[in-house]
Design an enzyme around this catalytic site. Structure first.
Site, PDB file in Angstrom:
ATOM      1  N   LYS A 148       4.149  -1.302  -5.253  1.00  0.00           N
ATOM      2  CA  LYS A 148       2.810  -1.414  -5.822  1.00  0.00           C
ATOM      3  C   LYS A 148       2.755  -0.650  -7.162  1.00  0.00           C
ATOM      4  CE  LYS A 148      -1.905  -0.044  -4.899  1.00  0.00           C
ATOM      5  NZ  LYS A 148      -2.085   1.386  -5.043  1.00  0.00           N
ATOM      6  N   ASP A 174      -2.582  -4.537  -3.238  1.00  0.00           N
ATOM      7  CA  ASP A 174      -3.180  -3.370  -2.603  1.00  0.00           C
ATOM      8  C   ASP A 174      -4.069  -3.868  -1.460  1.00  0.00           C
ATOM      9  OD1 ASP A 174      -5.426  -4.428  -3.709  1.00  0.00           O
ATOM     10  OD2 ASP A 174      -6.002  -2.661  -4.847  1.00  0.00           O
TER      11      ASP A 174
END
Ligand code: SF4
Length: 219
Positions: free
Chosen positions: A118, A136
């Site tokens: 991420k 996310d």
């Protein structure tokens, strides 16, 4: 898919940027701020980094930082023991292996302490403008509800989205998905009646089918 993307572009625009503050010529600030933002709001991180990046003005300063002192500097962010350790470890590796610069590839980025896919994709997309999809919690929830993926594991969601989204929406889907997730498609209760995507949404279709069936039985 085209309808969803068109409506997202119309409602949220296409010039959204990262909500973490960083100097455009200091990629390491976005990298460090993203590490700090795990389980914390971007607003809180921005408050702390405003002073932090004055006290530690470059990667070398973080590499040389005293762990206990850095923990104190970032303690209001949460998980500050691990985050301080990661910032110092990350800075040391940037200095020793990458000449103090932030590397570009996902493999190099994820080799740094505290950096997962991420965080790596946030940096790749915002700093290098390499098409990348940041998955996310909001993006995972919203894209599942819309029917763009059935996966829950972020790396698999990322793969599904890469297959169905045009590259010019890889970076945008995160920024637009977060906005949609925070404002309308909330967990646990989405505000479907106020949602501009309802006509294209798998969950909305499913829920309303159930409502119609229930109404049919009761009539
Ligand atoms: S219709 Fe409901 S579930 Fe679907 S995206 Fe909008 S808020 Fe989320």
């Amino acid at each position: 898919m085209e309808g969803i993307l068109r409506l997202l572009d119309e409602h949220y625009g296409t010039d959204l940027g990262a909500t973490l503050d960083y100097a455009p010529d200091k990629a390491w600030q976005l990298l460090f701020s993203t590490i700090l933002s795990a389980q914390c709001t971007d607003a809180r991180v921005n408050m702390v980094t405003k002073d932090l990046y004055v006290k530690y003005p470059n990667v070398q300063a973080f590499a040389d930082a005293d762990l206990a002192e850095l923990e104190q500097d970032i303690h209001s962010i949460g998980f500050y023991h691990a985050k301080a350790r990661n910032l110092i470890g990350c800075a040391k590796k940037l200095v020793s292996e990458f000449g103090g610069e932030v590397p570009r590839t996902i493999e190099e980025l994820t080799s740094l302490p505290g950096v997962g896919r991420k965080t790596a994709n946030v940096v790749r997309g915002n700093v290098f403008h390499d098409p990348s999809i940041v998955v996310d919690t909001h993006v995972k929830r919203v894209t599942n509800r819309l029917g763009l993926t059935n996966e829950t594991e972020p790396a698999r969601v990322e793969q599904d989205l890469m297959k169905c989204l045009p590259k010019d929406h890889w970076i945008l889907i995160n920024l637009q998905g977060i906005t949609l997730g925070r404002e309308i498609c909330k967990a646990p209760t989405p505000r479907c009646d106020a949602c501009f995507l309802a006509e294209y949404c798998r969950k909305y279709e499913k829920d309303h089918k159930k409502d119609r069936q229930r109404a049919g039985k009761e009539s």
